[in-house]
Design a protein around this motif. Structure first.
Motif, PDB file in Angstrom:
ATOM      1  N   THR A  62      13.574  -5.490  -9.211  1.00 50.25           N
ATOM      2  CA  THR A  62      13.714  -6.092  -8.219  1.00 50.25           C
ATOM      3  C   THR A  62      14.365  -5.689  -6.862  1.00 50.25           C
ATOM      4  O   THR A  62      14.044  -5.784  -5.786  1.00 50.25           O
ATOM      5  N   PHE A  63      15.356  -5.076  -7.309  1.00 49.23           N
ATOM      6  CA  PHE A  63      16.284  -4.139  -6.099  1.00 49.23           C
ATOM      7  C   PHE A  63      15.362  -3.181  -5.480  1.00 49.23           C
ATOM      8  O   PHE A  63      15.524  -2.889  -4.215  1.00 49.23           O
ATOM      9  N   ILE A  64      14.414  -2.729  -6.179  1.00 52.40           N
ATOM     10  CA  ILE A  64      13.699  -1.424  -5.562  1.00 52.40           C
ATOM     11  C   ILE A  64      12.399  -2.385  -4.721  1.00 52.40           C
ATOM     12  O   ILE A  64      12.377  -1.817  -3.609  1.00 52.40           O
ATOM     13  N   LYS A  65      12.215  -3.332  -5.158  1.00 53.69           N
ATOM     14  CA  LYS A  65      10.978  -4.219  -4.542  1.00 53.69           C
ATOM     15  C   LYS A  65      11.725  -4.743  -3.252  1.00 53.69           C
ATOM     16  O   LYS A  65      10.891  -4.661  -2.032  1.00 53.69           O
ATOM     17  N   TYR A  66      12.594  -5.159  -3.302  1.00 47.96           N
ATOM     18  CA  TYR A  66      13.600  -5.741  -2.109  1.00 47.96           C
ATOM     19  C   TYR A  66      14.641  -4.798  -1.511  1.00 47.96           C
ATOM     20  O   TYR A  66      15.729  -5.248  -1.232  1.00 47.96           O
ATOM     21  N   LYS A  67      14.172  -3.537  -1.353  1.00 50.78           N
ATOM     22  CA  LYS A  67      15.086  -2.483  -1.077  1.00 50.78           C
ATOM     23  C   LYS A  67      15.449  -2.408   0.362  1.00 50.78           C
ATOM     24  O   LYS A  67      16.539  -2.014   0.749  1.00 50.78           O
ATOM     25  N   ASN A  68      14.679  -3.199   1.317  1.00 54.05           N
ATOM     26  CA  ASN A  68      14.916  -3.260   2.610  1.00 54.05           C
ATOM     27  C   ASN A  68      15.654  -4.418   2.941  1.00 54.05           C
ATOM     28  O   ASN A  68      15.723  -4.689   4.362  1.00 54.05           O
ATOM     29  N   THR A  69      15.866  -5.270   2.280  1.00 57.67           N
ATOM     30  CA  THR A  69      16.763  -6.634   2.413  1.00 57.67           C
ATOM     31  C   THR A  69      17.953  -6.253   2.647  1.00 57.67           C
ATOM     32  O   THR A  69      18.642  -5.410   2.170  1.00 57.67           O
ATOM     33  N   PRO A  70      18.715  -7.056   3.652  1.00 56.52           N
ATOM     34  CA  PRO A  70      19.921  -6.923   3.845  1.00 56.52           C
ATOM     35  C   PRO A  70      20.964  -6.789   2.547  1.00 56.52           C
ATOM     36  O   PRO A  70      21.845  -6.025   2.468  1.00 56.52           O
ATOM     37  N   ILE A  71      20.630  -7.776   1.579  1.00 57.10           N
ATOM     38  CA  ILE A  71      21.608  -7.619   0.373  1.00 57.10           C
ATOM     39  C   ILE A  71      21.639  -6.418  -0.344  1.00 57.10           C
ATOM     40  O   ILE A  71      22.510  -5.917  -1.067  1.00 57.10           O
ATOM     41  N   VAL A  72      20.251  -5.775  -0.336  1.00 55.27           N
ATOM     42  CA  VAL A  72      20.219  -4.502  -1.210  1.00 55.27           C
ATOM     43  C   VAL A  72      20.681  -3.293  -0.273  1.00 55.27           C
ATOM     44  O   VAL A  72      21.447  -2.404  -0.759  1.00 55.27           O
ATOM     45  N   LYS A  73      20.734  -3.421   0.799  1.00 55.56           N
ATOM     46  CA  LYS A  73      21.077  -2.281   1.840  1.00 55.56           C
ATOM     47  C   LYS A  73      22.562  -2.161   1.856  1.00 55.56           C
ATOM     48  O   LYS A  73      23.037  -1.248   2.009  1.00 55.56           O
ATOM     49  N   ALA A  74      23.179  -3.304   1.811  1.00 54.97           N
ATOM     50  CA  ALA A  74      24.453  -3.178   1.928  1.00 54.97           C
ATOM     51  C   ALA A  74      25.304  -2.888   0.792  1.00 54.97           C
ATOM     52  O   ALA A  74      24.758  -2.599  -0.256  1.00 54.97           O
ATOM     53  N   ASN A  75      26.340  -2.073   0.923  1.00 55.32           N
ATOM     54  CA  ASN A  75      27.273  -1.312   0.274  1.00 55.32           C
ATOM     55  C   ASN A  75      26.553  -0.235  -0.530  1.00 55.32           C
ATOM     56  O   ASN A  75      26.697  -0.144  -1.637  1.00 55.32           O
ATOM     57  N   ASN A  76      25.736   0.481   0.070  1.00 55.07           N
ATOM     58  CA  ASN A  76      25.274   1.745  -0.521  1.00 55.07           C
ATOM     59  C   ASN A  76      24.125   1.428  -1.593  1.00 55.07           C
ATOM     60  O   ASN A  76      24.558   1.395  -2.687  1.00 55.07           O
ATOM     61  N   ARG A  77      22.978   1.464  -1.336  1.00 55.03           N
ATOM     62  CA  ARG A  77      21.819   1.182  -2.075  1.00 55.03           C
ATOM     63  C   ARG A  77      21.720   2.025  -3.023  1.00 55.03           C
ATOM     64  O   ARG A  77      21.515   1.963  -4.103  1.00 55.03           O
ATOM     65  N   SER A  78      21.961   3.354  -2.771  1.00 53.33           N
ATOM     66  CA  SER A  78      21.758   4.477  -3.725  1.00 53.33           C
ATOM     67  C   SER A  78      22.691   4.337  -5.141  1.00 53.33           C
ATOM     68  O   SER A  78      22.689   4.430  -6.215  1.00 53.33           O
ATOM     69  N   LEU A  79      24.242   3.803  -4.883  1.00 51.81           N
ATOM     70  CA  LEU A  79      25.043   3.390  -5.799  1.00 51.81           C
ATOM     71  C   LEU A  79      24.500   2.455  -6.669  1.00 51.81           C
ATOM     72  O   LEU A  79      24.674   2.058  -7.978  1.00 51.81           O
ATOM     73  N   THR A  80      23.937   1.450  -5.942  1.00 46.09           N
ATOM     74  CA  THR A  80      23.449   0.392  -6.894  1.00 46.09           C
ATOM     75  C   THR A  80      22.460   0.882  -8.053  1.00 46.09           C
ATOM     76  O   THR A  80      22.473   0.547  -8.961  1.00 46.09           O
ATOM     77  N   TYR A  81      21.815   1.831  -7.382  1.00 51.87           N
ATOM     78  CA  TYR A  81      20.392   2.353  -8.308  1.00 51.87           C
ATOM     79  C   TYR A  81      21.328   3.068  -9.499  1.00 51.87           C
ATOM     80  O   TYR A  81      20.789   2.966 -10.739  1.00 51.87           O
ATOM     81  N   ILE A  82      22.105   3.887  -8.920  1.00 43.67           N
ATOM     82  CA  ILE A  82      23.036   4.648  -9.952  1.00 43.67           C
ATOM     83  C   ILE A  82      23.487   3.814 -10.988  1.00 43.67           C
ATOM     84  O   ILE A  82      23.540   4.255 -12.172  1.00 43.67           O
TER      85      ILE A  82
END
Length: 774
Positions: free
Chosen positions: A531-551
């Motif tokens: 879900t986060f990968i699909k909506y990776k360009n949305t503000p809530i996913v991009k906020a607070n370092n997207r790469s840390l979210t994936y890790i």
């Protein structure tokens, strides 16, 4: 050659100074023996001393000559008369058999000892003297010199004869008891004992007692040196074999007839002791006079109010149930079912005993007799032979029947000396042909052991249940036996049952539940990541370092999967990897959360005018925090694997009925170091997030991190006491539950609110909402 066995010598000659002439009842049956008269004349003369006729005397009064104090009625020992006939028959057989002594014939000369010491001495000297003269070792007539003497049946008679015959080195063969010590026997170098050592009988009696589990018995012996010696030898032997004696009873020694009845009456107080119901077996030692006294005793008791005895009498081979003819009137029912050890013999009676006298080198004698039995002496000049176990059955007319019910072979391998045919044994009528019980206590049942009662004999005991892990599989066990380490005791402590190997398997219900939860959590986390990968360009996913979210999401997926390493049979690889893998992956997740928390704080601090924090805001700091935390944990895990590597082990002591297949962590310090570092990261993350929880912003992630760390810390703080108090697969289950619950807490608290906005409230997933200040 003059016959050495003429009619005058067939009479039982009195050997007193003024002998009283015996009447015809005191003579041998001349018609029977005279038929063998010619055959009894021989080149070599064998002497014999018997006690077929016995006179009873009153105590001396010193008012008349002792010979005048003899009672008119002599006593006749029928069995001894049979011995004499058997001896004469043996001489006849030898003289007729050219294979034994070719061209040599044997003669026989027998005198009576009257079972008195002075008579025995006189008869022995008469055998060594000329006819009608007491001139030992001097012969002025044509009678041959006696080359060997046979006798006597009683130990006192044998000793009296031996004291004379040893002087002349004349071989003496005694076919009765001879209870002198070994050192005393060396003084009688010419004496050969035709019965084995009494010790063999005592050991056989102990085996007989063990066979029927008789542990509480009575001891009866004559009150003389032989009886005392018997008690001194049998009591330690019984104690060594866990057999107790309830009492020792000494019969008075036969002396003068007038005193016998008085002595037995004085012993009447012992009869209630003999009646003890727990003591159904009595071991008796004695010779023929002992049997006579015992029968008189029972005869006198029959005139009292005491009931007759129902006992099992175990007697030695020196007893003779065929006692005096004058005592045939006494009751023999008390002795019904007795057991005795008798020297093994075959027909004709007495042939085996007499045969031993024929060799000049008795110490080296070794041959087979006519019934193909080996005849030999041991180093103590005692016959090496076996004993028959005889069951004596009495009848109303006073007669006996002998039934062979077993055999005792002293030369057999240890533990196999006694052979019994129990079905042939006839017990006393009082037992109704049921095996008698002679024990003080009822036997302890399997599952119990004997505990000695203080102040009592060792046969008096209580029955105590076996403790856990110990059993007793038989009755009357002295101690419980510890089960092997890989076995446990049954509920009744009667047998050891193999322990069942146990571990948390994939087929176990608990294992199935954990696998289901782990896979479900992994799939759910994967959906969140998708879900986060699909909506990776949305503000809530991009906020607070997207790469840390994936890790963080990938580390949570691996955390859920790492729990599977704890399920299944422990092996070298799984034991080596499961704790280190779990510790490292969780460290990555917590380091990522710490980096996200610090990023949130720095982001809000950088928004203030003139703040110098802007240079710290960015991916480098966040990635440095993740790498630093992960590197420290990796170093700890590497040291753990290299220095104290975990390994599989079998734990057989933690649980009583199972063998736990588990992983030994190698070092508890390293294990708690890994957990400690995780706790440190969680505590720092919680503290920072807690301080940043009130920062403005609709998507302030610090609130969710604070709650997730609270859940995480609660789970792992409760893990430690639960882990230490659990055993086996439940210990593993506690750790798996902690991994899954803490991972689910991180997933739910941090990502479910964001998924809710992304999927259900897309209108909130806009930049304006992100920068709106509360």
């Amino acid at each position: 050659m003059t016959s050495p066995f003429h009619p005058a010598s067939l009479m039982w000659e009195s050997v007193e100074s003024n002998p009283r002439t015996p009447d015809q009842s005191t003579m041998l049956n001349l018609d029977t023996v005279s038929k063998l008269h010619n055959e009894l004349i021989g080149d070599l003369l064998i002497g014999g001393i018997a006690s077929q006729v016995l006179y009873f005397n009153n105590p001396p009064t010193f008012l008349e000559h002792p010979s005048r104090m003899v009672l008119d009625e002599p006593g006749s020992i029928t069995k001894n008369y049979q011995h004499i006939l058997a001896l004469a028959f043996a001489v006849k057989e030898l003289n007729e058999n050219p294979n034994f002594l070719p061209n040599i014939s044997l003669g026989l000369y027998i005198l009576n000892s009257y079972s008195l010491g002075r008579m025995t001495f006189k008869a022995t000297l008469s055998l060594l003297s000329a006819e009608q003269k007491l001139a030992p070792n001097f012969s002025c007539d044509n009678r041959q010199k006696v080359i060997a003497v046979i006798g006597g049946l009683l130990s006192d008679t044998s000793a009296h004869m031996a004291s004379i015959l040893k002087i002349y080195k004349t071989p003496q063969l005694t076919h009765g008891s001879f209870s002198l010590a070994k050192a005393d026997k060396q003084q009688f170098s010419s004496l050969y004992q035709m019965v084995p050592d009494d010790t063999y009988q005592y050991r056989g009696a102990v085996q007989l007692l063990h066979c029927f589990r008789w542990t509480w018995i009575g001891l009866l012996a004559i009150d003389d040196d032989n009886g005392n010696q018997f008690l001194q030898r049998i009591v330690p032997l019984l104690s060594e074999n866990s057999i107790c004696f309830a009492f020792t009873y000494k019969l008075p020694k036969m002396t003068y007839l007038k005193e016998i009845a008085e002595l037995l009456v004085n012993q009447a107080e012992w009869y209630p002791v003999l009646m003890d119901r727990n003591t159904n077996v009595i071991f008796v030692h004695g010779e023929t006079p002992t049997m006579i006294l015992l029968r008189i005793y029972f005869y006198l008791v029959s005139f009292t109010l005491f009931p007759p005895l129902s006992k099992v009498w175990i007697v030695t081979s020196h007893w003779d149930f065929e006692s005096f003819s004058v005592f045939r009137i006494t009751d023999t029912d008390t002795l019904h079912g007795s057991l005795s050890f008798t020297v093994h013999s075959n027909q004709p009676p007495g042939f085996q005993e007499f045969l031993q006298t024929l060799h000049n080198f008795l110490r080296r004698i070794y041959f087979n007799n006519t019934v193909r039995e080996t005849i030999m002496f041991d180093q103590d000049r005692e016959l090496v032979s076996v004993f028959d176990l005889t069951n004596w059955v009495t009848f109303s007319n006073g007669s006996f029947a002998r039934v062979k019910v077993g055999q005792l072979d002293p030369q057999a391998p240890s533990g196999k000396e006694l052979n019994l045919v129990e079905d042939k044994i006839v017990w006393h009528k009082g037992f109704n042909q049921v095996l008698p019980i002679s024990v003080f206590n009822e036997p302890c049942q399997p599952g119990y052991s004997k505990t000695k009662k203080e102040g009592s004999k060792f046969c008096c005991y209580d029955c105590t249940p076996c403790p856990e892990g110990m059993i007793s599989g038989q009755k009357d066990m002295d101690t419980c036996v510890k089960c092997p380490d890989d076995h446990y005791s049954s509920d009744g402590h009667q047998e050891c049952i193999p322990k069942i190997p146990t571990y948390l398997s994939y087929k176990d219900p608990l294992g199935i539940i954990f696998v289901t939860l782990a896979v479900s959590s992994c799939m759910l986390t994967t959906l969140v990541l998708g879900t986060f990968i699909k909506y990776k360009n949305t503000p809530i996913v991009k906020a607070n370092n997207r790469s840390l979210t994936y890790i963080l999401l990938i580390s949570l997926i691996l955390c859920f999967l790492s729990s599977l390493l704890f399920i299944g049979k422990p092996g070298e690889v799984t034991c080596l990897l499961r704790q280190t893998t779990f510790g490292f992956i969780f460290c990555v997740a917590l380091s990522t959360i710490l980096a996200k928390t610090i990023t949130v704080v720095l982001a809000f601090m950088a928004t203030k005018p003139g703040s110098h924090m802007r240079r710290w805001v960015g991916k480098k700091l966040a990635h440095s925090i993740v790498l630093s935390g992960s590197l420290i944990q990796a170093i700890i895990c590497t040291l753990w694997i290299c220095i104290y590597p975990p390994f599989p082990q079998i734990n057989i002591h933690s649980q009583p009925k199972t063998i736990i297949l588990e992983c030994n962590e190698g070092s508890a310090a390293m294990f708690y170091s890994v957990l400690g570092f995780l706790g440190f990261l969680a505590s720092v993350s919680f503290t920072v997030a807690f301080l940043a929880r009130k920062l403005p912003g609709s998507f302030n992630e610090a609130k969710f991190i604070t709650f997730s760390m609270l859940v995480f810390c609660s789970v792992w703080f409760s893990f430690i006491p639960s882990y230490l108090s659990s055993k086996g697969k439940f210990m593993v289950a506690v750790e798996i539950f902690s991994i899954l619950s803490s991972g689910a807490g991180l997933l739910g608290c941090i990502f479910f609110p964001k998924c809710y906005i992304i999927l259900l409230r897309p209108e909130m997933n806009v930049r304006e909402q992100m920068i709106r200040v509360m």
